[in-house]
Design a protein around this motif. Structure first.
Motif, PDB file in Angstrom:
ATOM      1  N   ARG A 216       0.839  -1.205   0.000  1.00 12.80           N
ATOM      2  CA  ARG A 216       0.000   0.000   0.000  1.00 12.80           C
ATOM      3  C   ARG A 216       0.873   1.254   0.000  1.00 12.80           C
ATOM      4  N   ARG A 217       1.924   1.247   0.823  1.00  9.01           N
ATOM      5  CA  ARG A 217       2.785   2.430   0.931  1.00  9.01           C
ATOM      6  C   ARG A 217       3.614   2.654  -0.336  1.00  9.01           C
ATOM      7  N   MET A 218       4.104   1.553  -0.943  1.00  6.15           N
ATOM      8  CA  MET A 218       4.983   1.693  -2.095  1.00  6.15           C
ATOM      9  C   MET A 218       4.229   1.923  -3.402  1.00  6.15           C
ATOM     10  N   HIS A 219       3.096   1.223  -3.566  1.00  8.53           N
ATOM     11  CA  HIS A 219       2.429   1.237  -4.866  1.00  8.53           C
ATOM     12  C   HIS A 219       0.930   1.529  -4.794  1.00  8.53           C
ATOM     13  N   GLY A 220       0.417   1.754  -3.590  1.00  8.41           N
ATOM     14  CA  GLY A 220      -1.026   1.963  -3.461  1.00  8.41           C
ATOM     15  C   GLY A 220      -1.824   0.727  -3.845  1.00  8.41           C
ATOM     16  N   GLN A 221      -1.222  -0.456  -3.692  1.00  8.09           N
ATOM     17  CA  GLN A 221      -1.827  -1.711  -4.113  1.00  8.09           C
ATOM     18  C   GLN A 221      -2.529  -2.399  -2.946  1.00  8.09           C
ATOM     19  N   GLN A 222      -3.719  -2.941  -3.192  1.00 11.53           N
ATOM     20  CA  GLN A 222      -4.457  -3.683  -2.164  1.00 11.53           C
ATOM     21  C   GLN A 222      -4.146  -5.169  -2.303  1.00 11.53           C
ATOM     22  N   LEU A 223      -3.551  -5.734  -1.269  1.00 10.10           N
ATOM     23  CA  LEU A 223      -3.273  -7.163  -1.229  1.00 10.10           C
ATOM     24  C   LEU A 223      -4.043  -7.801  -0.083  1.00 10.10           C
ATOM     25  N   TYR A 224      -4.028  -9.138  -0.043  1.00 10.58           N
ATOM     26  CA  TYR A 224      -4.848  -9.866   0.925  1.00 10.58           C
ATOM     27  C   TYR A 224      -4.029 -10.964   1.603  1.00 10.58           C
ATOM     28  N   GLY A 225      -4.518 -11.394   2.741  1.00 11.77           N
ATOM     29  CA  GLY A 225      -3.835 -12.449   3.480  1.00 11.77           C
ATOM     30  C   GLY A 225      -4.809 -13.393   4.154  1.00 11.77           C
ATOM     31  N   VAL A 226      -4.373 -14.643   4.305  1.00 10.83           N
ATOM     32  CA  VAL A 226      -5.158 -15.655   5.011  1.00 10.83           C
ATOM     33  C   VAL A 226      -4.183 -16.581   5.731  1.00 10.83           C
ATOM     34  N   THR A 227      -4.539 -16.992   6.926  1.00  3.65           N
ATOM     35  CA  THR A 227      -3.695 -17.930   7.663  1.00  3.65           C
ATOM     36  C   THR A 227      -4.484 -19.171   8.041  1.00  3.65           C
ATOM     37  N   TRP A 228      -3.769 -20.260   8.178  1.00  2.39           N
ATOM     38  CA  TRP A 228      -4.346 -21.490   8.693  1.00  2.39           C
ATOM     39  C   TRP A 228      -3.801 -21.724  10.106  1.00  2.39           C
ATOM     40  N   PRO A 229      -4.506 -22.459  10.939  1.00  2.00           N
ATOM     41  CA  PRO A 229      -3.976 -22.733  12.281  1.00  2.00           C
ATOM     42  C   PRO A 229      -2.783 -23.666  12.214  1.00  2.00           C
ATOM     43  N   LEU A 230      -1.877 -23.534  13.158  1.00  5.50           N
ATOM     44  CA  LEU A 230      -0.736 -24.440  13.203  1.00  5.50           C
ATOM     45  C   LEU A 230      -1.222 -25.856  13.498  1.00  5.50           C
TER      46      LEU A 230
END
Length: 433
Positions: A216-230
């Motif tokens: 977001r700071r470098m390119h104004g790009q919206q990215l996403y994230g998802v995690t799974w439980p260990l």
């Protein structure tokens, strides 16, 4: 690649049903994934030349994305592996040299190809090494172009940093910098491969959100994230650990038999979660196994099914056949056509004794003396009584004659002879030069 689950539910809903959604950065991720094919990546630290059970979960999540039509990227951390991720660690790792890292990256990459399809059109997987796009940075360039976009107060607020700062070990500047490198991986993959989603274990949440903020700071790009439980047991300890160490995906480190037996012995409280998270069995079959377990847990149908599916996935049909054969041998099947290593794996916890190989020459070694040498009888007289009672076995073949002489033709493998007294009391004789 196997087809999608027969229930035809959306990928996100399937992941959620399987317990593979821990956190997401956007409540609308399910619809976002359905809108069009996306590119998703997960990272793997090259701390060894083989992946382990903990890594398996990440590979299988990428595999599920690919089966749903998305494009997976597996990133091996040739650069970040030189530092070591502080997430979930109480102390700093030993740093690996370049030669060892290169060997580890090569070994892990070969294993990943068993799980992901690298030649299937638009959804083909990619295998990348982050050393390829970070090696050219100078320290000053990295600080100028990347470091200036990281507010230190935000980094200090990440759980992976706070937990280490509050402990006795502290946190080195090297480890503190890890977050910057992994965050830049996400930005670079977005700019060069159109990657918009990073997936990782729950301990990677801080690193994932750092990458989203950097984009977001470098390119104004919206990215996403998802995690799974260990992957943990019901008592909170890590799955895939034994007294002997990690359960590896390499047959050289953990044999197919040992791998099979690990899953065959999973507790009832843990097997349902493993079936959901680690196998590609349908919802219907998993729920049927749940009911079977509730009705008669002693049958261990769930554990056997889990062991079969994972052993086939990791070691193929041939590995599963070896594991099944080894299991049969441990429970009394006649032993033949195995080598020293395979026998050592099957009987890893069985006592063994060394005997000069010369004892098998000439007339050979008396079977009664062999049982005494192996510790299965206190004397030749006791061994004779065991033979008379029908309880003495060599390589799981019953000994009928107490005067039998054992020669090299009676070896079960190159140097090993397997003796058994009764149903389950085993010992090995290793014949050495």
């Amino acid at each position: 690649m196997n087809p999608r689950n027969a229930t035809r539910m959306r990928l996100y809903d399937d992941l959620k049903w399987r317990g593979l959604i821990h956190q997401t950065t956007d409540d609308g991720l399910a619809d976002w994934l359905e809108a069009k094919p996306r590119t998703v990546y997960a990272g793997f630290d090259p701390t060894a030349d083989s992946l382990h059970v903990g890594s398996l979960l990440g590979l299988l999540v990428l595999r599920r994305f690919q089966q749903a039509g998305h494009q997976p990227i597996a990133v091996v951390g040739g650069a970040t592996g030189m530092i070591g991720d502080p997430s979930g660690k109480s102390a700093e790792r030993n740093l690996l040299d370049r030669e060892q890292l290169a060997a580890n990256v090569e070994g892990m990459g070969a294993q990943m190809r068993r799980f992901l399809d690298f030649d299937c059109g638009d959804s083909s997987a990619s295998l990348l090494n982050n050393h390829d796009w970070t090696a050219g940075w100078s320290y000053l360039e990295f600080l100028r172009d990347i470091g200036k976009n990281f507010p230190v107060n935000v980094m200090l607020g990440k759980d992976s940093v706070k937990s280490r700062l509050g402990g006795d070990a502290g946190l080195s500047y090297t480890e503190f910098s890890y977050m910057l490198l992994q965050a830049y991986d996400f930005v670079w993959l977005n700019q060069n491969h159109g990657c918009e989603l990073q997936a990782g274990g729950s301990d990677q949440w801080g690193n994932i959100t750092a990458g989203i903020d950097l984009a977001r700071r470098m390119h104004g790009q919206q990215l996403y994230g998802v995690t799974w439980p260990l992957l943990t047991k019901s008592d909170g300890t890590k799955m895939g650990k034994t007294e002997g160490g990690a359960i590896w995906l390499s047959a050289d480190r953990t044999s197919p038999y040992e791998f099979f037996q690990y899953w065959r012995n999973v507790d009832d409280a843990d097997v349902g979660g493993c079936l959901r998270m680690l196998t590609e069995l349908s919802h219907e079959e998993i729920e049927s196994l749940d009911k079977s377990r509730e009705a008669d847990a002693a049958k261990r149908e769930s554990q056997v099914r889990l062991a079969e599916e994972l052993t086939r996935l990791v070691h193929g049909d041939e590995g599963l056949a070896v594991a099944r054969r080894a299991t049969e041998i441990f429970f009394g099947a006649e032993i033949a056509e195995l080598d020293d290593k395979q026998l050592g794996s099957i009987f890893a916890d069985v006592p063994s004794s060394e005997v000069p190989k010369a004892r098998l020459a000439g007339e050979g070694l008396g079977v009664l003396e062999a049982f005494s040498l192996a510790g299965l009888a206190k004397s030749n007289g006791e061994a004779r009584r065991t033979v008379s009672a029908g309880g003495a076995y060599v390589n799981n073949r019953r000994v009928e004659d107490p005067t039998q002489q054992l020669t090299a033709t009676d070896l079960a493998s190159e140097t090993v002879m397997v003796l058994r007294s009764g149903k389950k009391r085993y010992a090995l004789l290793r014949f050495v030069e």
